[in-house]
Scaffold this motif. Structure first.
Motif, PDB file in Angstrom:
ATOM      1  N   ALA A  27      41.780  52.117 -13.202  1.00  0.00           N
ATOM      2  CA  ALA A  27      41.908  52.252 -14.652  1.00  0.00           C
ATOM      3  C   ALA A  27      40.610  52.719 -15.306  1.00  0.00           C
ATOM      4  CB  ALA A  27      42.322  50.908 -15.248  1.00  0.00           C
ATOM      5  N   PHE A  28      40.713  53.723 -16.172  1.00  0.00           N
ATOM      6  CA  PHE A  28      39.604  54.304 -16.920  1.00  0.00           C
ATOM      7  C   PHE A  28      38.554  54.956 -16.026  1.00  0.00           C
ATOM      8  CE2 PHE A  28      40.903  51.175 -20.351  1.00  0.00           C
ATOM      9  CZ  PHE A  28      41.408  52.148 -21.208  1.00  0.00           C
ATOM     10  N   GLU A  29      38.904  55.174 -14.738  1.00  0.00           N
ATOM     11  CA  GLU A  29      37.995  55.900 -13.840  1.00  0.00           C
ATOM     12  C   GLU A  29      38.657  57.162 -13.303  1.00  0.00           C
ATOM     13  OE1 GLU A  29      37.009  53.077 -10.780  1.00  0.00           O
ATOM     14  OE2 GLU A  29      35.973  51.731 -12.176  1.00  0.00           O
ATOM     15  N   GLU A  30      39.736  57.619 -13.984  1.00  0.00           N
ATOM     16  CA  GLU A  30      40.564  58.702 -13.421  1.00  0.00           C
ATOM     17  C   GLU A  30      39.917  60.057 -13.671  1.00  0.00           C
ATOM     18  OE1 GLU A  30      41.450  56.629 -15.797  1.00  0.00           O
ATOM     19  OE2 GLU A  30      43.312  55.560 -15.366  1.00  0.00           O
ATOM     20  N   SER A  31      38.653  60.260 -13.257  1.00  0.00           N
ATOM     21  CA  SER A  31      37.972  61.517 -13.612  1.00  0.00           C
ATOM     22  C   SER A  31      38.413  62.658 -12.705  1.00  0.00           C
ATOM     23  CB  SER A  31      36.464  61.333 -13.576  1.00  0.00           C
ATOM     24  OG  SER A  31      36.089  60.771 -12.343  1.00  0.00           O
ATOM     25  N   ARG A  32      38.537  62.417 -11.404  1.00  0.00           N
ATOM     26  CA  ARG A  32      39.005  63.474 -10.498  1.00  0.00           C
ATOM     27  C   ARG A  32      40.443  63.854 -10.854  1.00  0.00           C
ATOM     28  NH1 ARG A  32      42.131  64.268  -5.983  1.00  0.00           N
ATOM     29  NH2 ARG A  32      41.375  65.819  -4.504  1.00  0.00           N
ATOM     30  N   THR A  33      41.287  62.826 -11.033  1.00  0.00           N
ATOM     31  CA  THR A  33      42.691  63.075 -11.368  1.00  0.00           C
ATOM     32  C   THR A  33      42.785  63.846 -12.683  1.00  0.00           C
ATOM     33  OG1 THR A  33      43.184  60.947 -10.343  1.00  0.00           O
ATOM     34  CG2 THR A  33      44.940  61.953 -11.650  1.00  0.00           C
ATOM     35  N   GLY A  34      42.023  63.398 -13.697  1.00  0.00           N
ATOM     36  CA  GLY A  34      42.073  64.051 -15.003  1.00  0.00           C
ATOM     37  C   GLY A  34      41.625  65.504 -14.931  1.00  0.00           C
ATOM     38  N   ALA A  35      40.565  65.762 -14.147  1.00  0.00           N
ATOM     39  CA  ALA A  35      40.060  67.138 -14.027  1.00  0.00           C
ATOM     40  C   ALA A  35      41.095  68.027 -13.339  1.00  0.00           C
ATOM     41  CB  ALA A  35      38.744  67.147 -13.249  1.00  0.00           C
ATOM     42  N   LEU A  36      41.721  67.479 -12.313  1.00  0.00           N
ATOM     43  CA  LEU A  36      42.744  68.234 -11.585  1.00  0.00           C
ATOM     44  C   LEU A  36      43.927  68.562 -12.511  1.00  0.00           C
ATOM     45  CD1 LEU A  36      43.835  67.248  -8.008  1.00  0.00           C
ATOM     46  CD2 LEU A  36      45.550  67.814  -9.715  1.00  0.00           C
ATOM     47  N   VAL A  37      44.354  67.555 -13.279  1.00  0.00           N
ATOM     48  CA  VAL A  37      45.464  67.741 -14.223  1.00  0.00           C
ATOM     49  C   VAL A  37      45.096  68.797 -15.262  1.00  0.00           C
ATOM     50  CG1 VAL A  37      46.682  66.611 -16.135  1.00  0.00           C
ATOM     51  CG2 VAL A  37      46.489  65.436 -13.930  1.00  0.00           C
ATOM     52  N   ALA A  38      43.893  68.674 -15.832  1.00  0.00           N
ATOM     53  CA  ALA A  38      43.468  69.613 -16.880  1.00  0.00           C
ATOM     54  C   ALA A  38      43.412  71.039 -16.341  1.00  0.00           C
ATOM     55  CB  ALA A  38      42.108  69.195 -17.428  1.00  0.00           C
ATOM     56  N   ALA A  39      42.939  71.199 -15.096  1.00  0.00           N
ATOM     57  CA  ALA A  39      42.852  72.542 -14.507  1.00  0.00           C
ATOM     58  C   ALA A  39      44.243  73.142 -14.324  1.00  0.00           C
ATOM     59  CB  ALA A  39      42.112  72.476 -13.168  1.00  0.00           C
ATOM     60  N   ALA A 130      44.749  54.070 -17.199  1.00  0.00           N
ATOM     61  CA  ALA A 130      44.702  52.604 -17.355  1.00  0.00           C
ATOM     62  C   ALA A 130      46.001  51.961 -17.831  1.00  0.00           C
ATOM     63  CB  ALA A 130      43.559  52.224 -18.306  1.00  0.00           C
ATOM     64  N   GLU A 131      47.098  52.248 -17.119  1.00  0.00           N
ATOM     65  CA  GLU A 131      48.322  51.493 -17.423  1.00  0.00           C
ATOM     66  C   GLU A 131      48.248  50.109 -16.798  1.00  0.00           C
ATOM     67  OE1 GLU A 131      51.749  49.438 -17.368  1.00  0.00           O
ATOM     68  OE2 GLU A 131      51.113  50.276 -15.469  1.00  0.00           O
ATOM     69  N   GLU A 132      47.771  50.053 -15.557  1.00  0.00           N
ATOM     70  CA  GLU A 132      47.856  48.799 -14.792  1.00  0.00           C
ATOM     71  C   GLU A 132      47.036  47.672 -15.404  1.00  0.00           C
ATOM     72  OE1 GLU A 132      49.925  48.224 -12.643  1.00  0.00           O
ATOM     73  OE2 GLU A 132      50.427  50.067 -11.575  1.00  0.00           O
ATOM     74  N   ARG A 133      45.835  47.969 -15.805  1.00  0.00           N
ATOM     75  CA  ARG A 133      44.993  46.905 -16.345  1.00  0.00           C
ATOM     76  C   ARG A 133      45.247  46.723 -17.835  1.00  0.00           C
ATOM     77  NH1 ARG A 133      38.875  47.902 -15.985  1.00  0.00           N
ATOM     78  NH2 ARG A 133      39.253  48.283 -18.187  1.00  0.00           N
ATOM     79  N   GLY A 134      46.030  47.619 -18.397  1.00  0.00           N
ATOM     80  CA  GLY A 134      46.304  47.571 -19.825  1.00  0.00           C
ATOM     81  C   GLY A 134      45.197  48.245 -20.603  1.00  0.00           C
ATOM     82  N   GLY A 135      45.520  48.664 -21.811  1.00  0.00           N
ATOM     83  CA  GLY A 135      44.488  49.264 -22.663  1.00  0.00           C
ATOM     84  C   GLY A 135      44.548  50.769 -22.727  1.00  0.00           C
ATOM     85  N   GLY A 136      45.171  51.422 -21.734  1.00  0.00           N
ATOM     86  CA  GLY A 136      45.201  52.886 -21.707  1.00  0.00           C
ATOM     87  C   GLY A 136      46.010  53.472 -22.849  1.00  0.00           C
TER      88      GLY A 136
END
Ligand code: ZN
Ligand code: ZN
Length: 386
Positions: A27-39, A130-136
């Protein structure tokens, strides 16, 4: 549906899902995933925003302003994988054990299809952290993902259902998630002289038992709720009565009346039981997620699309679970529908959140096809905020 889906598209969805599966992020560390999605989204020519709710990504697709939110979550869990899959996690202590890797792959595929043939009303794809830990979800709403949005949909791969089946409910489909902590304080002493102590272990045992009557005696038998004590910690020697015991647990509920009364009911039983045992007890009670409540009108549109694609017999409209989801943050604000896409693999049950979790990847086809169709139909129905 499965045999009509283009083979090369299926291969690319599976490949992406396996790549995400190898590289899970918490949660809140999805930087690789986010970059891949954005690309990938940028390659589609969509208007992409990053850093949404810290590590989330949005892309607006279609004509005019975005009116319908299509949400997929991206985070993994702190588990060490034991699924035996050849594409298992390469990160110790991290695993996509809920299927969010599949949600990302499905939503990207659906976004591609909708980009090629855009609906008349605009869509906003949200890849949420961050669905799992909540807050996302809350962080994404604070960053404005619902600005201009009048409806929301999302899906979850679901191992309680086989591939080819879809589950949905016209109303409260997933429960609220509350968590609580109980500290029991007595007087410790020698294990051989209990009469000189106020034993918090015996008191804690009575509290655990007495709390079972919240659901069995105090919630209407026609309503559904759960009170679970999930951890007990106290003492560390065989001959010492400790002075404190700590319990943690969760309460789940669907209806507002049951939820509103829950802390008082638990508190009354905890303090009354403690008083009877001559110890004191303190309850801390926190709300984590609200119930996921589908709007019946939006649910009907999703049900119609699912029946058309899968056949009436494969759409279960009575699916409910006491599990929780922060999809509720959106559905509390705009009408919408969350639905389950069957993903149970052959063989023994592989529950969500277990190190053995695995899916039947044909569910990715069902998810992509249904998400695309539901997005088109819900956008066309032009729901407005209440
Ligand atoms: Zn989960
Ligand atoms: Zn999940």
């Amino acid at each position: 549906m499965l045999d009509r889906f283009p083979a090369d598209e299926y291969r690319s969805i599976v490949e992406l899902r396996r790549d995400l599966h190898r590289h899970p992020e918490l949660a809140f560390e999805e930087s690789r995933t986010g970059a891949l999605v954005a690309a990938r989204l940028a390659r589609l020519g969509a208007a992409v925003a990053t850093g949404v709710g810290k590590t989330g990504v949005t892309a607006d697709v279609g004509e005019g302003g975005a009116r319908l939110l299509v949400r997929a979550d991206m985070d993994a869990l702190p588990l060490t994988e034991a699924s035996g899959e050849e594409f298992s996690s390469e990160e110790a202590g991290r695993m996509h054990a809920c299927g969010h890797d599949g949600h990302v792959a499905i939503a990207l595929a659906a976004a591609g299809r909708l980009r090629r043939d855009p609906p008349a009303r605009g869509l906003r794809f949200l890849f949420q952290p961050a669905e799992e830990r909540g807050g996302g979800a809350r962080a994404c709403v604070a960053d404005g993902v619902l600005d201009g949005v009048t409806a929301a949909i999302g899906l979850h791969l679901w191992n309680q259902l086989p591939v080819g089946k879809v589950g949905v409910f016209r109303g409260a489909m997933m429960a609220a998630v509350d968590e609580f902590e109980i500290s029991v304080r007595g007087r410790g002493g020698h294990g051989a002289a209990p009469h000189e102590t106020f034993d918090p272990i015996v008191a804690a045992a009575r509290i655990v038992e007495a709390l079972q009557t919240v659901v069995s005696r105090e919630v209407s038998p026609l309503d559904s709720a759960v009170v679970t004590i999930a951890s007990i910690h106290g003492g560390d020697a065989f001959n010492i009565i400790p002075s404190t015991v700590r319990l943690t647990g969760t309460a789940r509920w669907f209806t507002e009346a049951t939820g509103a009364a829950m802390p008082a009911k638990i508190g009354r039983i905890v303090s009354g039981t403690a008083a009877a045992a001559g110890v004191s007890a303190h309850l801390e009670y926190r709300r984590i997620n609200r119930p996921v409540v589908n709007d019946p009108r939006v649910a009907d549109v999703v049900i119609e699309a699912a029946r058309r694609l899968l056949g009436e017999e494969n759409v279960d409209t009575e699916t409910r679970t006491l599990g929780g989801e922060d999809m509720s943050v959106y559905l509390d604000r705009v009408p919408g529908c969350f639905f389950f896409v069957g993903s149970a693999p052959e063989g023994p049950h592989r529950p969500h959140h277990s190190p053995e979790f695995a899916i039947d990847e044909r569910a990715l086809v069902v998810g992509t096809t249904l998400l695309e169709a539901a997005a088109r139909d819900v956008a066309a129905a032009a729901f407005e905020r209440a």
